[in-house]
Design a protein around this motif. Structure first.
Motif, PDB file in Angstrom:
ATOM      1  N   ILE A   7       0.849  -1.182   0.000  1.00 49.12           N
ATOM      2  CA  ILE A   7       0.000   0.000   0.000  1.00 49.12           C
ATOM      3  C   ILE A   7       0.888   1.237   0.000  1.00 49.12           C
ATOM      4  O   ILE A   7       1.979   1.228   0.578  1.00 49.12           O
ATOM      5  CB  ILE A   7      -0.937   0.010   1.233  1.00 49.12           C
ATOM      6  N   SER A   8       0.432   2.277  -0.684  1.00 48.77           N
ATOM      7  CA  SER A   8       1.100   3.578  -0.630  1.00 48.77           C
ATOM      8  C   SER A   8       0.222   4.525   0.176  1.00 48.77           C
ATOM      9  O   SER A   8      -0.973   4.642  -0.098  1.00 48.77           O
ATOM     10  CB  SER A   8       1.339   4.136  -2.034  1.00 48.77           C
ATOM     11  N   ILE A   9       0.830   5.175   1.166  1.00 51.12           N
ATOM     12  CA  ILE A   9       0.096   6.077   2.043  1.00 51.12           C
ATOM     13  C   ILE A   9       0.611   7.489   1.832  1.00 51.12           C
ATOM     14  O   ILE A   9       1.820   7.739   1.907  1.00 51.12           O
ATOM     15  CB  ILE A   9       0.237   5.654   3.516  1.00 51.12           C
ATOM     16  N   VAL A  10      -0.314   8.421   1.577  1.00 50.72           N
ATOM     17  CA  VAL A  10       0.017   9.811   1.283  1.00 50.72           C
ATOM     18  C   VAL A  10      -0.339  10.662   2.490  1.00 50.72           C
ATOM     19  O   VAL A  10      -1.498  10.710   2.908  1.00 50.72           O
ATOM     20  CB  VAL A  10      -0.746  10.321   0.040  1.00 50.72           C
ATOM     21  N   GLY A  11       0.650  11.353   3.060  1.00 56.23           N
ATOM     22  CA  GLY A  11       0.411  12.214   4.207  1.00 56.23           C
ATOM     23  C   GLY A  11       1.507  12.068   5.239  1.00 56.23           C
ATOM     24  O   GLY A  11       2.091  10.982   5.374  1.00 56.23           O
ATOM     25  N   SER A  12       1.777  13.141   5.960  1.00 57.18           N
ATOM     26  CA  SER A  12       2.864  13.105   6.944  1.00 57.18           C
ATOM     27  C   SER A  12       2.417  13.540   8.328  1.00 57.18           C
ATOM     28  O   SER A  12       3.251  13.696   9.225  1.00 57.18           O
ATOM     29  CB  SER A  12       4.015  14.014   6.481  1.00 57.18           C
ATOM     30  N   GLY A  13       1.104  13.731   8.526  1.00 58.67           N
ATOM     31  CA  GLY A  13       0.588  14.131   9.829  1.00 58.67           C
ATOM     32  C   GLY A  13       0.473  12.949  10.777  1.00 58.67           C
ATOM     33  O   GLY A  13       0.877  11.818  10.469  1.00 58.67           O
ATOM     34  N   ALA A  16      -1.791   9.998   9.363  1.00 60.52           N
ATOM     35  CA  ALA A  16      -1.081   9.219   8.348  1.00 60.52           C
ATOM     36  C   ALA A  16      -0.006   8.351   8.997  1.00 60.52           C
ATOM     37  O   ALA A  16       0.180   7.183   8.624  1.00 60.52           O
ATOM     38  CB  ALA A  16      -0.447  10.157   7.311  1.00 60.52           C
ATOM     39  N   THR A  17       0.697   8.909   9.973  1.00 61.83           N
ATOM     40  CA  THR A  17       1.728   8.155  10.675  1.00 61.83           C
ATOM     41  C   THR A  17       1.131   6.947  11.384  1.00 61.83           C
ATOM     42  O   THR A  17       1.696   5.837  11.360  1.00 61.83           O
ATOM     43  CB  THR A  17       2.450   9.059  11.693  1.00 61.83           C
ATOM     44  N   ALA A  18      -0.029   7.133  12.013  1.00 56.64           N
ATOM     45  CA  ALA A  18      -0.696   6.018  12.689  1.00 56.64           C
ATOM     46  C   ALA A  18      -1.103   4.938  11.695  1.00 56.64           C
ATOM     47  O   ALA A  18      -0.973   3.735  11.979  1.00 56.64           O
ATOM     48  CB  ALA A  18      -1.916   6.531  13.445  1.00 56.64           C
ATOM     49  N   LEU A  19      -1.587   5.340  10.521  1.00 63.52           N
ATOM     50  CA  LEU A  19      -1.963   4.366   9.500  1.00 63.52           C
ATOM     51  C   LEU A  19      -0.743   3.617   8.975  1.00 63.52           C
ATOM     52  O   LEU A  19      -0.811   2.409   8.693  1.00 63.52           O
ATOM     53  CB  LEU A  19      -2.707   5.061   8.361  1.00 63.52           C
ATOM     54  N   VAL A  20       0.370   4.305   8.816  1.00 67.03           N
ATOM     55  CA  VAL A  20       1.616   3.639   8.425  1.00 67.03           C
ATOM     56  C   VAL A  20       1.972   2.570   9.456  1.00 67.03           C
ATOM     57  O   VAL A  20       2.344   1.441   9.112  1.00 67.03           O
ATOM     58  CB  VAL A  20       2.761   4.664   8.281  1.00 67.03           C
ATOM     59  N   HIS A  46      16.917   8.291  11.420  1.00 64.56           N
ATOM     60  CA  HIS A  46      16.531   8.127  12.828  1.00 64.56           C
ATOM     61  C   HIS A  46      15.515   7.009  13.062  1.00 64.56           C
ATOM     62  O   HIS A  46      15.235   6.675  14.216  1.00 64.56           O
ATOM     63  CB  HIS A  46      15.958   9.441  13.354  1.00 64.56           C
ATOM     64  N   ARG A  47      14.917   6.486  12.008  1.00 65.77           N
ATOM     65  CA  ARG A  47      13.883   5.444  12.109  1.00 65.77           C
ATOM     66  C   ARG A  47      12.691   5.906  12.952  1.00 65.77           C
ATOM     67  O   ARG A  47      12.064   5.126  13.672  1.00 65.77           O
ATOM     68  CB  ARG A  47      14.471   4.148  12.676  1.00 65.77           C
ATOM     69  N   SER A  48      12.381   7.189  12.848  1.00 69.95           N
ATOM     70  CA  SER A  48      11.231   7.751  13.554  1.00 69.95           C
ATOM     71  C   SER A  48      10.717   8.943  12.759  1.00 69.95           C
ATOM     72  O   SER A  48      11.470   9.563  12.000  1.00 69.95           O
ATOM     73  CB  SER A  48      11.610   8.181  14.972  1.00 69.95           C
ATOM     74  N   PRO A  49       9.425   9.297  12.918  1.00 73.14           N
ATOM     75  CA  PRO A  49       8.885  10.471  12.213  1.00 73.14           C
ATOM     76  C   PRO A  49       9.568  11.747  12.673  1.00 73.14           C
ATOM     77  O   PRO A  49      10.083  11.831  13.797  1.00 73.14           O
ATOM     78  CB  PRO A  49       7.402  10.455  12.596  1.00 73.14           C
ATOM     79  N   GLN A  50       9.542  12.740  11.805  1.00 72.08           N
ATOM     80  CA  GLN A  50      10.224  13.997  12.119  1.00 72.08           C
ATOM     81  C   GLN A  50       9.390  14.912  13.006  1.00 72.08           C
ATOM     82  O   GLN A  50       9.929  15.584  13.893  1.00 72.08           O
ATOM     83  CB  GLN A  50      10.595  14.727  10.823  1.00 72.08           C
ATOM     84  N   HIS A  51       8.061  14.937  12.774  1.00 75.95           N
ATOM     85  CA  HIS A  51       7.235  15.936  13.448  1.00 75.95           C
ATOM     86  C   HIS A  51       6.184  15.328  14.380  1.00 75.95           C
ATOM     87  O   HIS A  51       6.059  15.750  15.525  1.00 75.95           O
ATOM     88  CB  HIS A  51       6.546  16.821  12.418  1.00 75.95           C
ATOM     89  N   TYR A  52       5.393  14.383  13.898  1.00 74.47           N
ATOM     90  CA  TYR A  52       4.260  13.874  14.654  1.00 74.47           C
ATOM     91  C   TYR A  52       4.520  12.450  15.123  1.00 74.47           C
ATOM     92  O   TYR A  52       5.054  11.629  14.386  1.00 74.47           O
ATOM     93  CB  TYR A  52       2.991  13.910  13.798  1.00 74.47           C
ATOM     94  N   LEU A  53       4.128  12.157  16.355  1.00 72.50           N
ATOM     95  CA  LEU A  53       4.350  10.836  16.953  1.00 72.50           C
ATOM     96  C   LEU A  53       5.812  10.426  16.809  1.00 72.50           C
ATOM     97  O   LEU A  53       6.137   9.278  16.514  1.00 72.50           O
ATOM     98  CB  LEU A  53       3.438   9.784  16.293  1.00 72.50           C
ATOM     99  N   GLU A 145      -2.961   9.080  18.517  1.00 71.03           N
ATOM    100  CA  GLU A 145      -2.101   8.963  19.696  1.00 71.03           C
ATOM    101  C   GLU A 145      -2.296   7.626  20.408  1.00 71.03           C
ATOM    102  O   GLU A 145      -1.329   7.022  20.891  1.00 71.03           O
ATOM    103  CB  GLU A 145      -2.375  10.124  20.661  1.00 71.03           C
ATOM    104  N   GLU A 146      -3.537   7.142  20.478  1.00 72.24           N
ATOM    105  CA  GLU A 146      -3.773   5.872  21.154  1.00 72.24           C
ATOM    106  C   GLU A 146      -3.318   4.701  20.292  1.00 72.24           C
ATOM    107  O   GLU A 146      -2.882   3.668  20.823  1.00 72.24           O
ATOM    108  CB  GLU A 146      -5.246   5.743  21.533  1.00 72.24           C
TER     109      GLU A 146
END
Length: 332
Positions: A7-13, A16-20, A46-53, A145-146
């Protein structure tokens, strides 16, 4: 072997991060389309998101962050959009051609497109040359977040094709996640949009210290307005008591994680819209949704006092105190 393997997921919030996270930990190969090469480099390093979560640890064996639209389209037959509605039109500027045949469009956006007030699935289907009835909608009730914390969560997958819905639902194999299937994607999407307006209303009530008694009455009336709005805009057999509808609305109205609730609290405390947006530094989907749904309700000649009150507070600089006092005459 499951039908959905990539699957390709579009979004960086955060959503989107939770769906990834959900798809990647289920063993699905995720191509994650991000806004910039710098964001991609950060995740690879870093193997982690830059901004959210950004406390999440990402498994790069199943997640491939990219910044190329072409790469994201070529990587999978399922394309999932989880971009805040405020940025959707700008995001589509890089998508010059219709999606190739055989691609499945999934939408998980809980607002309206600013400017024209269009519902995201309809907007995306029109822009990408798809039949809106072929789109799937992913809904709640859940908060990003949950999901990040691995708390027990329900996720709705909704669409008109039972096989396509079941294929996506079967691909999500997470020990803390239960998938609900549903055949009313427009109803689920409209509820997800309206719930954020209700979240702002609930936040305003909290910000003004009106108390739990008044809040309960506001939310019970919001349930009624939501049903009226959705049954009018998209008549179909549905039980609004299902968690895909009222469950999604209630978690936004009551949760401390709700950014729309936080936005509403600032408004209730006397912040202007611009001040509240600056303070939040995050998108409150209910802000554009209030205007879009108000216009749709007005065109349908619906009397929705709560929606109208939120619209006037946000767009007509009406006093929250005066609007709540006026609203009292309509609540029951």
């Amino acid at each position: 072997m499951p039908a959905l393997q990539k699957i390709s997921i579009v979004g960086s919030g955060s959503w989107a991060t939770a769906l990834v996270k959900i798809f990647s930990e289920s063993g699905v190969q995720v191509t994650w389309l991000l806004r910039s090469p710098a964001h991609v480099d950060h995740i690879l390093l870093h193997r982690s998101p830059q901004h959210y979560l950004n406390y999440l640890s990402l498994n790069l064996d199943t997640i491939n962050p990219v910044s190329s639209v072409e790469t994201a389209i070529d990587a999978a037959d399922h394309i999932l959009f989880a971009v805040p509605s405020a940025y959707l039109e700008a995001t589509l500027a890089d998508w010059e051609d219709p999606l190739p045949g055989g691609k499945q469009l999934l939408v998980s956006i809980k607002g309206v497109v600013p400017g024209n007030g269009e519902i995201p699935s309809l907007f995306l289907a029109r822009k990408l040359g798809m039949n809106p009835r072929d789109c799937l909608v992913l809904g709640g009730p859940c908060h990003a977040e949950e999901i990040a914390m691995g708390r027990r969560t329900y996720l709705t997958v909704s669409g008109h094709s039972t096989k396509t819905v079941d294929d996506v639902a079967a691909a999500i194999q997470s020990p803390y996640l239960k998938v609900i299937t549903n055949d009313d994607p427009m109803g689920v999407e409209l509820t997800a949009i309206m719930k954020n307006v209700v979240g702002i209303a609930a936040g305003i009530v909290r910000g003004m210290n009106f108390g739990d008694n008044f809040l309960a009455v506001v939310i019970s009336n919001a349930l009624r307005e939501t049903k009226t709005l959705i049954d009018t805009l998209h008549p179909a057999p549905r039980d609004m008591n299902d968690s895909a509808y009222y469950g999604d609305l209630l978690v936004t109205a009551y949760s401390g994680f709700s950014r729309n609730g936080a936005f509403g609290q600032l408004i209730g405390r006397g912040y202007s819209v611009q001040m509240a947006q600056t303070h939040m530094q995050m998108v409150a989907e209910g802000y554009p949704a209030a205007k879009g749904l108000y216009q749709l309700a007005k065109a349908a000649k619906l009397q929705l006092p709560l929606l109208s009150a939120v619209y006037r507070i946000l767009y007509k600089q009406s006093s929250p105190f005066n609007e709540m006092r006026l609203l009292e005459h309509y609540l029951r």
